[in-house]
Design an enzyme around this catalytic site. Structure first.
Site, PDB file in Angstrom:
ATOM      1  N   VAL A  16       0.838  -1.207   0.000  1.00 42.04           N
ATOM      2  CA  VAL A  16       0.000   0.000   0.000  1.00 42.04           C
ATOM      3  C   VAL A  16       0.870   1.254   0.000  1.00 42.04           C
ATOM      4  O   VAL A  16       0.666   2.177  -0.797  1.00 42.04           O
ATOM      5  CB  VAL A  16      -0.959   0.021   1.204  1.00 42.04           C
ATOM      6  N   TYR A  68      11.695   8.856  11.921  1.00 44.31           N
ATOM      7  CA  TYR A  68      10.661   9.722  12.492  1.00 44.31           C
ATOM      8  C   TYR A  68      11.166  11.148  12.721  1.00 44.31           C
ATOM      9  O   TYR A  68      10.405  12.111  12.586  1.00 44.31           O
ATOM     10  CB  TYR A  68      10.156   9.150  13.817  1.00 44.31           C
ATOM     11  N   ALA A 121      -4.352   5.100   6.388  1.00 45.56           N
ATOM     12  CA  ALA A 121      -4.963   4.012   5.626  1.00 45.56           C
ATOM     13  C   ALA A 121      -4.915   2.706   6.397  1.00 45.56           C
ATOM     14  O   ALA A 121      -5.513   1.715   5.977  1.00 45.56           O
ATOM     15  CB  ALA A 121      -4.271   3.840   4.279  1.00 45.56           C
ATOM     16  N   SER A 122      -4.201   2.678   7.519  1.00 44.76           N
ATOM     17  CA  SER A 122      -4.055   1.453   8.311  1.00 44.76           C
ATOM     18  C   SER A 122      -5.409   1.003   8.845  1.00 44.76           C
ATOM     19  O   SER A 122      -6.178   1.803   9.379  1.00 44.76           O
ATOM     20  CB  SER A 122      -3.093   1.692   9.482  1.00 44.76           C
ATOM     21  N   VAL A 125      -9.445   1.393   9.590  1.00 38.07           N
ATOM     22  CA  VAL A 125      -9.037   2.790   9.421  1.00 38.07           C
ATOM     23  C   VAL A 125      -9.855   3.778  10.246  1.00 38.07           C
ATOM     24  O   VAL A 125      -9.313   4.781  10.723  1.00 38.07           O
ATOM     25  CB  VAL A 125      -9.038   3.176   7.926  1.00 38.07           C
ATOM     26  N   ASP A 126     -11.138   3.530  10.448  1.00 42.28           N
ATOM     27  CA  ASP A 126     -11.948   4.481  11.215  1.00 42.28           C
ATOM     28  C   ASP A 126     -11.487   4.553  12.672  1.00 42.28           C
ATOM     29  O   ASP A 126     -11.324   5.638  13.234  1.00 42.28           O
ATOM     30  CB  ASP A 126     -13.429   4.088  11.152  1.00 42.28           C
ATOM     31  N   SER A 152     -16.677   4.196  -1.967  1.00 47.72           N
ATOM     32  CA  SER A 152     -17.525   5.038  -2.812  1.00 47.72           C
ATOM     33  C   SER A 152     -17.107   4.936  -4.274  1.00 47.72           C
ATOM     34  O   SER A 152     -17.950   4.953  -5.177  1.00 47.72           O
ATOM     35  CB  SER A 152     -17.457   6.494  -2.336  1.00 47.72           C
ATOM     36  N   HIS A 171     -22.636  10.051  -8.926  1.00 46.07           N
ATOM     37  CA  HIS A 171     -22.231  10.647  -7.656  1.00 46.07           C
ATOM     38  C   HIS A 171     -23.016  10.008  -6.511  1.00 46.07           C
ATOM     39  O   HIS A 171     -24.230   9.815  -6.611  1.00 46.07           O
ATOM     40  CB  HIS A 171     -22.461  12.156  -7.672  1.00 46.07           C
ATOM     41  N   HIS A 178     -15.496   1.535   7.089  1.00 44.69           N
ATOM     42  CA  HIS A 178     -14.811   0.973   5.923  1.00 44.69           C
ATOM     43  C   HIS A 178     -14.702  -0.526   6.186  1.00 44.69           C
ATOM     44  O   HIS A 178     -13.708  -1.036   6.671  1.00 44.69           O
ATOM     45  CB  HIS A 178     -13.420   1.587   5.752  1.00 44.69           C
TER      46      HIS A 178
END
Length: 316
Positions: A16, A68, A121-122, A125-126, A152, A171, A178
């Site tokens: 990813v 980092y 994106a991990s 994710v939410d 979507s 649309h 997710h």
């Protein structure tokens, strides 16, 4: 005239992360791209490979590997690090392992003095986006997850194949998790500006076989259909990350379905979930509140309740 150099860091250079990096380089989204991975040599290799492809593009991006500490001056830090689900697991099943990784990653990034935008994106994710918001202490508008942006897109692709219409003329949004419990706000899906529910009602002879619940399930399971065939997914989510990053830098004010922390929107508080939001240079400018039907409200609330139950397992 001094020009600000756009800088992005990607943490996690697996499939990813590297796909995202490739999209960013090809589109010239930033001038500097920092790659960080627990396997530093892999990050070095990815940086070399991407640097070698730049002469075949119309862009000039400096790509390098680092740590980092180098995140201090980054505008956006994209996090893709985390375990991939094993066969039979859902994205939610990876929560424990992902949460532990985030504690280390976010701590390292924030110690550098980073004061930009986190883009996640991990999976799941939410919940991970919510955790990163809590760990970082940044304003909620500057911690964004990819949410249901890819879902979507998958929804529009599925509909385009059924209706024989370019997906860019369709649309609509998947909302909520997710994952398996996501829902589609069908009352707001349009084709060329015309409500899809009206189209299906008026053209029953052509589209009478279309089952909306089946489309929702097909959209939610699309990632697993890819997983069964090639082991994982990365192009779609990689491009989604690049698309959101581009929208931030260009101050596009695009409406994208992302993981956003809600504070009263949709009647929800203290949760991160997939909703349409206006994306600008400052992150999320505004969450777009759709007027959902009673059934849609119920499905959206149910999805959020599932997320809350899992959030409790990591102390939120």
């Amino acid at each position: 005239m001094k020009r600000h150099t756009r800088k992005i860091a990607i943490i996690g250079t697996g499939l990813v992360g590297s796909s995202c990096a490739y999209s960013i380089v090809n589109q010239g989204i930033c001038e500097e791209l920092l790659l960080i991975d627990i396997n530093h040599e892999r990050a070095v290799g990815e940086a070399m490979d991407l640097s070698h492809c730049i002469n075949f593009t119309n862009t000039r991006t400096k790509v390098y590997a680092g740590s980092y500490e180098d995140c201090k001056d980054m505008d956006i830090v994209i996090i893709t690090a985390g375990p991939a689900p094993k066969p039979g697991q859902s994205r939610l099943d990876t929560l424990g392992a992902s949460a532990k990784i985030m504690e280390s990653v976010v701590g390292g990034v924030m110690e550098s003095g980073f004061d930009g935008i986190f883009l996640l994106a991990s999976n799941p994710v939410d919940i991970i986006t919510y955790q990163v918001w809590k760990l970082s202490g940044l304003p909620r508008n500057r911690v964004i997850g990819t949410g249901t942006s890819l879902d979507s897109s998958r929804l529009r692709t599925i509909l385009s194949e059924m209706l024989h219409v370019d997906p860019r003329s369709i649309h609509g949004y998947s909302l909520g998790e997710h994952g398996d419990s996501q829902m589609v706000a069908w009352s707001h899906v349009t084709v060329g500006g015309k409500p899809i529910l009206q189209i299906l009602e008026e053209q029953k002879e052509r589209f009478g076989e279309i089952d909306l619940d089946e489309i929702v399930e097909k959209t939610a399971k699309a990632g697993w259909e890819i997983y069964k065939r090639k082991g994982t997914t990365y192009y779609g989510i990689g491009n989604s990350l690049a698309y959101i990053a581009s929208s931030i830098f260009n101050d596009d004010h695009r409406v994208i379905a992302v993981s956003a922390i809600l504070d009263g929107e949709y009647g929800e508080y203290d949760i991160c979930t997939g909703v349409p939001a206006i994306i600008t240079r400052d992150g999320i400018r505004e969450i777009v509140e759709l007027n959902l039907t009673e059934d849609e409200e119920s499905r959206f609330a149910k999805s959020n309740d599932i997320l809350r139950d899992y959030m409790k397992t990591i102390g939120y």
